[in-house]
Design an enzyme around this catalytic site. Structure first.
Site, PDB file in Angstrom:
ATOM      1  N   ARG A   1      -7.289   3.626  10.962  1.00 13.04           N
ATOM      2  CA  ARG A   1      -6.882   2.239  11.131  1.00 13.04           C
ATOM      3  C   ARG A   1      -7.800   1.488  12.082  1.00 13.04           C
ATOM      4  NH1 ARG A   1      -1.264   2.176   9.842  1.00 13.04           N
ATOM      5  NH2 ARG A   1      -0.161   0.286  10.336  1.00 13.04           N
TER       6      ARG A   1
ATOM      7  N   ARG B   1       1.047  -6.915  14.156  1.00 11.57           N
ATOM      8  CA  ARG B   1       0.460  -5.936  13.237  1.00 11.57           C
ATOM      9  C   ARG B   1      -0.571  -6.576  12.326  1.00 11.57           C
ATOM     10  NH1 ARG B   1       5.858  -4.695  11.409  1.00 11.57           N
ATOM     11  NH2 ARG B   1       5.087  -3.495   9.650  1.00 11.57           N
TER      12      ARG B   1
ATOM     13  N   ARG C   1      13.822  -2.238   9.037  1.00 15.62           N
ATOM     14  CA  ARG C   1      12.870  -1.526   9.894  1.00 15.62           C
ATOM     15  C   ARG C   1      12.741  -2.244  11.230  1.00 15.62           C
ATOM     16  NH1 ARG C   1       7.267   0.412   7.147  1.00 15.62           N
ATOM     17  NH2 ARG C   1       6.489  -0.255   9.172  1.00 15.62           N
TER      18      ARG C   1
ATOM     19  N   ARG D   1      11.349  -7.206   3.186  1.00 17.69           N
ATOM     20  CA  ARG D   1      11.588  -5.799   3.517  1.00 17.69           C
ATOM     21  C   ARG D   1      12.488  -5.685   4.745  1.00 17.69           C
ATOM     22  NH1 ARG D   1       6.469  -2.073   4.635  1.00 17.69           N
ATOM     23  NH2 ARG D   1       6.621  -2.886   6.745  1.00 17.69           N
TER      24      ARG D   1
ATOM     25  N   LYS E   1       0.828  -1.223   0.000  1.00 18.75           N
ATOM     26  CA  LYS E   1       0.000   0.000   0.000  1.00 18.75           C
ATOM     27  C   LYS E   1       0.857   1.267   0.000  1.00 18.75           C
ATOM     28  CE  LYS E   1      -0.889   0.082   4.970  1.00 18.75           C
ATOM     29  NZ  LYS E   1       0.011   1.149   5.381  1.00 18.75           N
TER      30      LYS E   1
HETATM   31  P1  AMP Z   1       2.695   1.645   8.873  1.00 17.50           P
HETATM   32  O1  AMP Z   1       3.891   2.215   8.209  1.00 17.50           O
HETATM   33  O2  AMP Z   1       1.399   2.217   8.332  1.00 17.50           O
HETATM   34  O3  AMP Z   1       2.689   0.139   8.868  1.00 17.50           O
HETATM   35  O4  AMP Z   1       2.746   2.105  10.416  1.00 17.50           O
HETATM   36  C1  AMP Z   1       3.820   1.711  11.254  1.00 17.50           C
HETATM   37  C2  AMP Z   1       3.422   1.865  12.710  1.00 17.50           C
HETATM   38  O5  AMP Z   1       3.067   3.224  12.998  1.00 17.50           O
HETATM   39  C3  AMP Z   1       2.195   1.051  13.121  1.00 17.50           C
HETATM   40  O6  AMP Z   1       2.500  -0.298  13.435  1.00 17.50           O
HETATM   41  C4  AMP Z   1       1.735   1.848  14.352  1.00 17.50           C
HETATM   42  O7  AMP Z   1       2.567   1.604  15.461  1.00 17.50           O
HETATM   43  C5  AMP Z   1       1.981   3.280  13.914  1.00 17.50           C
HETATM   44  N1  AMP Z   1       0.805   3.835  13.194  1.00 17.50           N
HETATM   45  C6  AMP Z   1       0.745   4.186  11.873  1.00 17.50           C
HETATM   46  N2  AMP Z   1      -0.475   4.639  11.540  1.00 17.50           N
HETATM   47  C7  AMP Z   1      -1.222   4.557  12.679  1.00 17.50           C
HETATM   48  C8  AMP Z   1      -2.572   4.861  12.989  1.00 17.50           C
HETATM   49  N3  AMP Z   1      -3.427   5.328  12.050  1.00 17.50           N
HETATM   50  N4  AMP Z   1      -2.987   4.674  14.259  1.00 17.50           N
HETATM   51  C9  AMP Z   1      -2.156   4.215  15.207  1.00 17.50           C
HETATM   52  N5  AMP Z   1      -0.886   3.874  14.981  1.00 17.50           N
HETATM   53  C10 AMP Z   1      -0.397   4.053  13.732  1.00 17.50           C
END
Ligand code: AMP
Length: 197
Positions: free
Chosen positions: A93, A149, A138, A132, A18
């Protein structure tokens, strides 16, 4: 068909691509991408107050609290470059965040116009995330955090699709294929809604 404003959300499990597809689509349409994950990671990297607050949560694969996350998105959406359209990646989310976003966007009379759901089988997501982890290092791409996650995605994030489906704005896109094929599928679906460059 008259042009529909591009107020978009891309949603899919971790490892669905995404982030990559969101950036490509935003680029094609000339709108900014708003990725909460990127905002948090940049703050962690720069050691800001926000970064210090959220680092442990992110590394463990837990969600950052809704209030904090929604405030960051509201501030970003209020900036001038998002006035003509935007693509949200990774927010909302969960249902609480859907409510926060509705209040904000309805207040402006500018609801989301399309939600792109990228579907990939669980095995494929896990394989991509492991790749990744090897490539980007990461901190949250470790086995435990990945499992958490994905399970948060299934329990908290997938249900928000039902809300948007009821509004008739979800396009389910097959996320398996080449990068170009997937981008093409998304642009075709958006064009059918009058969302074009
Ligand atoms: P992502 O890159 O979208 O996978 O986000 C990485 C991490 O950032 C997630 O596992 C959460 O810890 C935090 N995070 C990102 N977006 C959100 C959100 N909308 N609400 C809460 N935590 C978020």
């Amino acid at each position: 068909m008259t042009q529909t404003p591009a107020r978009l959300l891309i949603i899919g499990p971790q490892g669905s691509g995404k982030g990559t597809q969101g950036a490509r689509i935003a680029d094609l349409l000339g709108i900014p991408t708003i990725s909460t994950g990127d905002v948090f990671r940049a703050n962690v990297k720069d050691g800001t107050e926000l970064g210090l607050k959220v680092k442990a949560l992110i590394d463990a694969g837990d969600l950052v609290p809704d209030d904090l996350t929604s405030e960051i998105v509201r501030d970003r959406l209020a900036q001038e470059d998002a006035a003509e359209g935007f693509l949200l990646d990774g927010y909302p989310r969960n249902l609480g965040q859907v409510g926060d976003l509705d209040v904000f966007l309805d207040g402006r009379g500018e609801p989301l116009t399309a939600v792109i759901e990228l579907s990939v089988p669980r095995d494929e997501s896990i394989a991509r995330l492991s790749r990744r982890a090897a490539e980007q290092g990461r901190a949250d791409d470790n086995e435990e955090s990945i499992a958490k996650r994905l399970s948060i995605y299934e329990s908290e994030t997938a249900p928000i699709l039902d809300v948007y489906r009821e509004r008739g704005i979800v396009d389910e896109i097959d996320g398996v294929g080449s990068l170009d094929e997937i981008t093409e599928r998304i642009t075709v679906a958006l064009a059918a809604r009058g969302i074009t460059a």
